[in-house]
Design an enzyme around this catalytic site. Structure first.
Site, PDB file in Angstrom:
ATOM      1  CD1 TRP A 198      53.614  37.223   1.268  1.00  0.00           C
ATOM      2  CD2 TRP A 198      51.627  37.750   0.208  1.00  0.00           C
ATOM      3  NE1 TRP A 198      52.886  35.852   0.883  1.00  0.00           N
ATOM      4  CE2 TRP A 198      51.520  36.347   0.330  1.00  0.00           C
ATOM      5  CE3 TRP A 198      50.456  38.433  -0.173  1.00  0.00           C
ATOM      6  CZ2 TRP A 198      50.331  35.458  -0.218  1.00  0.00           C
ATOM      7  CZ3 TRP A 198      49.364  37.540  -0.746  1.00  0.00           C
ATOM      8  CH2 TRP A 198      49.345  36.153  -0.661  1.00  0.00           C
ATOM      9  CB  ILE A 199      51.187  38.800   6.281  1.00  0.00           C
ATOM     10  CG1 ILE A 199      51.268  40.362   6.513  1.00  0.00           C
ATOM     11  CG2 ILE A 199      51.271  38.205   7.759  1.00  0.00           C
ATOM     12  CD1 ILE A 199      52.481  40.860   7.227  1.00  0.00           C
ATOM     13  CG  ASP A 236      34.320  42.804  10.987  1.00  0.00           C
ATOM     14  OD1 ASP A 236      33.570  41.894  11.385  1.00  0.00           O
ATOM     15  OD2 ASP A 236      34.293  42.861   9.667  1.00  0.00           O
TER      16      ASP A 236
END
Length: 282
Positions: free
Chosen positions: A87-88, A189
């Site tokens: 998790w960031i 992207d």
């Protein structure tokens, strides 16, 4: 909340008593915040993804994370239906935007031996075809523009005049594009939704569609939908100089992303495709 199959949670190593909350923002996979006893994770899940969809993303994230100066979420586990990442989370610092420019410059400083990539991957929901080549312009024509044009024709989004101009542009790319100095590692992207802020205000990049090519290809996507500040771009240019002809070539690279959006989201992007075609081939 959509329910993740229990067997997927077991394979991902999620504790039975972990708290699971949905995370919004994606339109391909279902996403969840997993809060266990000692760790927090980000879980992507898809009931029926394309073959090796998450395996390929895991490999690309690991490649990005191994580049000096580049932050990407740590891959914890992956399987056919899921990808589990660290998790960031963090708050922007006064230098977050400058650090983002430095990160992208460090990414583009990573040199490959040849252009392209050694396996196909994905741009959003669309397959992105790859090969290893000696010439970037040839790769861009054959493995970026032409497949999207073919897909547009299959979907009824390539009327006669658009097809004629698109084919003419592809045949004459060498009139406007030059071969890059070296094959740079590209995110592939890099719209503004594909980076986030982590601990200490450090930027992290996510959702790659990588290959080795012209850094201007990434910069074209950065400019297409906006969201990158002058501070970020100045910080980038302090490490990598942009060509004086940049404004002339960026629309040629933006055409790939606009064709992809035309194929994914419909004719609302057709006028943008036609505008670029008209600019170069009349």
């Amino acid at each position: 909340m959509a329910m993740i199959p229990s067997n997927v949670l077991t394979k991902a190593g999620i504790d039975e008593d972990a708290a699971i909350d949905t995370v919004g923002g994606g339109d391909i996979n279902q996403a969840f915040h997993i809060r266990g006893k000692n760790n927090r994770y980000f879980l992507k899940w898809h009931e029926d993804p394309p073959h090796r969809f998450f395996q390929k993303e895991a490999r690309q994230l690991s490649m990005l994370g191994n580049v000096p100066g580049v932050n990407a979420p740590e891959v914890v586990r992956f399987g056919d239906q899921y990808l589990l990442l660290a998790w960031i989370e963090g708050n922007p610092s006064p230098r977050t935007e400058e650090k983002l420019g430095e990160l992208i410059a460090d990414l583009h400083s990573e040199k490959g031996e040849r252009f392209g990539f050694d396996e196909d991957n994905f741009l959003g929901t669309l397959p992105q075809y790859n090969a290893i080549t000696d010439r970037w312009i040839e790769f861009y024509a054959n493995y970026r523009l032409l497949p999207q044009m073919d897909e547009a024709e299959k979907r009824g989004k390539l009327p006669k005049e658009r097809k004629k101009k698109a084919r003419q542009l592809v045949e004459n790319l060498h009139h406007w594009l030059s071969e890059p100095a070296y094959p740079a590692l590209l995110h592939g992207d890099l719209w503004a939704g594909n980076w986030l802020v982590g601990p200490g205000g450090a930027p992290y990049i996510i959702d790659p569609a990588i290959s080795y090519g012209d850094p201007a290809f990434d910069r074209a996507m950065m400019a297409l939908f906006g969201g990158y500040s002058t501070r970020t771009m100045n910080s980038y240019e302090a490490k990598i100089k942009r060509s004086q002809q940049e404004e002339e070539i960026l629309p040629l690279y933006q055409l790939y992303f606009l064709f992809a959006h035309l194929n994914m989201f419909g004719e609302m992007y057709g006028s943008s495709v036609d505008r670029i075609l008209k600019r170069y081939v009349g």
